[in-house]
Design a protein around this motif. Sequence first.
Motif, PDB file in Angstrom:
ATOM      1  N   TRP A  62       0.889  -1.250  -0.108  1.00 36.77           N
ATOM      2  CA  TRP A  62      -0.127   0.018  -0.203  1.00 36.77           C
ATOM      3  C   TRP A  62       1.069   1.224  -0.002  1.00 36.77           C
ATOM      4  CZ3 TRP A  62      -5.143  -0.550  -0.081  1.00 36.77           C
ATOM      5  CH2 TRP A  62      -6.014  -1.735   0.142  1.00 36.77           C
ATOM      6  N   LYS A  63       0.458   2.442  -0.754  1.00 41.05           N
ATOM      7  CA  LYS A  63       1.038   3.656  -0.692  1.00 41.05           C
ATOM      8  C   LYS A  63       0.152   4.501   0.002  1.00 41.05           C
ATOM      9  CE  LYS A  63       4.961   3.264  -2.922  1.00 41.05           C
ATOM     10  NZ  LYS A  63       6.281   3.749  -2.103  1.00 41.05           N
ATOM     11  N   ARG A  64       0.353   5.487   0.559  1.00 41.59           N
ATOM     12  CA  ARG A  64      -0.363   6.502   1.252  1.00 41.59           C
ATOM     13  C   ARG A  64      -0.355   7.550   0.655  1.00 41.59           C
ATOM     14  NH1 ARG A  64       1.724  10.305   4.837  1.00 41.59           N
ATOM     15  NH2 ARG A  64       3.254   9.003   5.007  1.00 41.59           N
ATOM     16  N   PHE A  94      -8.112   1.974   1.302  1.00 43.63           N
ATOM     17  CA  PHE A  94      -7.968   1.863   2.887  1.00 43.63           C
ATOM     18  C   PHE A  94      -8.238   3.350   3.237  1.00 43.63           C
ATOM     19  CE2 PHE A  94      -6.392   1.152   7.020  1.00 43.63           C
ATOM     20  CZ  PHE A  94      -7.201   0.071   7.349  1.00 43.63           C
ATOM     21  N   ALA A  95      -9.152   3.811   3.897  1.00 40.28           N
ATOM     22  CA  ALA A  95      -9.178   5.354   4.167  1.00 40.28           C
ATOM     23  C   ALA A  95      -8.937   5.397   5.754  1.00 40.28           C
ATOM     24  CB  ALA A  95     -10.751   5.796   4.015  1.00 40.28           C
ATOM     25  N   LEU A  96      -8.286   6.427   6.008  1.00 37.45           N
ATOM     26  CA  LEU A  96      -7.903   6.849   7.503  1.00 37.45           C
ATOM     27  C   LEU A  96      -8.314   8.251   7.720  1.00 37.45           C
ATOM     28  CD1 LEU A  96      -4.500   5.145   7.760  1.00 37.45           C
ATOM     29  CD2 LEU A  96      -6.439   4.277   8.892  1.00 37.45           C
ATOM     30  N   VAL A 104      -5.899   8.149   2.016  1.00 37.40           N
ATOM     31  CA  VAL A 104      -6.180   6.805   1.466  1.00 37.40           C
ATOM     32  C   VAL A 104      -4.950   6.231   1.193  1.00 37.40           C
ATOM     33  CG1 VAL A 104      -8.463   7.720   0.775  1.00 37.40           C
ATOM     34  CG2 VAL A 104      -6.544   7.934  -0.652  1.00 37.40           C
ATOM     35  N   LEU A 105      -4.975   4.866   1.523  1.00 33.00           N
ATOM     36  CA  LEU A 105      -4.052   3.909   0.911  1.00 33.00           C
ATOM     37  C   LEU A 105      -4.826   3.142  -0.026  1.00 33.00           C
ATOM     38  CD1 LEU A 105      -3.450   4.141   4.337  1.00 33.00           C
ATOM     39  CD2 LEU A 105      -2.092   2.435   4.063  1.00 33.00           C
TER      40      LEU A 105
END
Length: 126
Positions: A62-64, A94-96, A104-105
């Motif tokens: 994953w990249k952010r 993948f949200a933060l 988002v990743l």
Amino acid sequence: MDPTDFFEDGTVTVSEETYTVVKAKQADPDAFATIQDGAETTVVAEEGTVDEANVVESEGGWKRLTFEMVLPFELVGFLAAVAGALADEDISIFALSAYSTDHVLVKEDDVPAATAKLEELGCVVA
């Protein structure tokens, strides 16, 4: 407040680091993020830094993407607009969210398409 107003000339940075998302046995104080709820603990950490003894399940690569802008609590639909735009390109996220910033990743292979879509929305990707 229109979420698309924040896209215009809003900066998005792409991490140099690659991350692993881990269903973990316990929190990791050195991780980028740890999310704990009543059901599980999730750790987002740079690949290669996770203690394998702490891993229940994991997914790497994953990249952010960080939206380098202050997003007020009153703003409705910002992340939905991002997720929808990327979903249109078949990009899973993948949200933060932090206090005033969203991340988002996306999978490493999806970074070129994700950044192109965000630029199409008006973001400046660095």
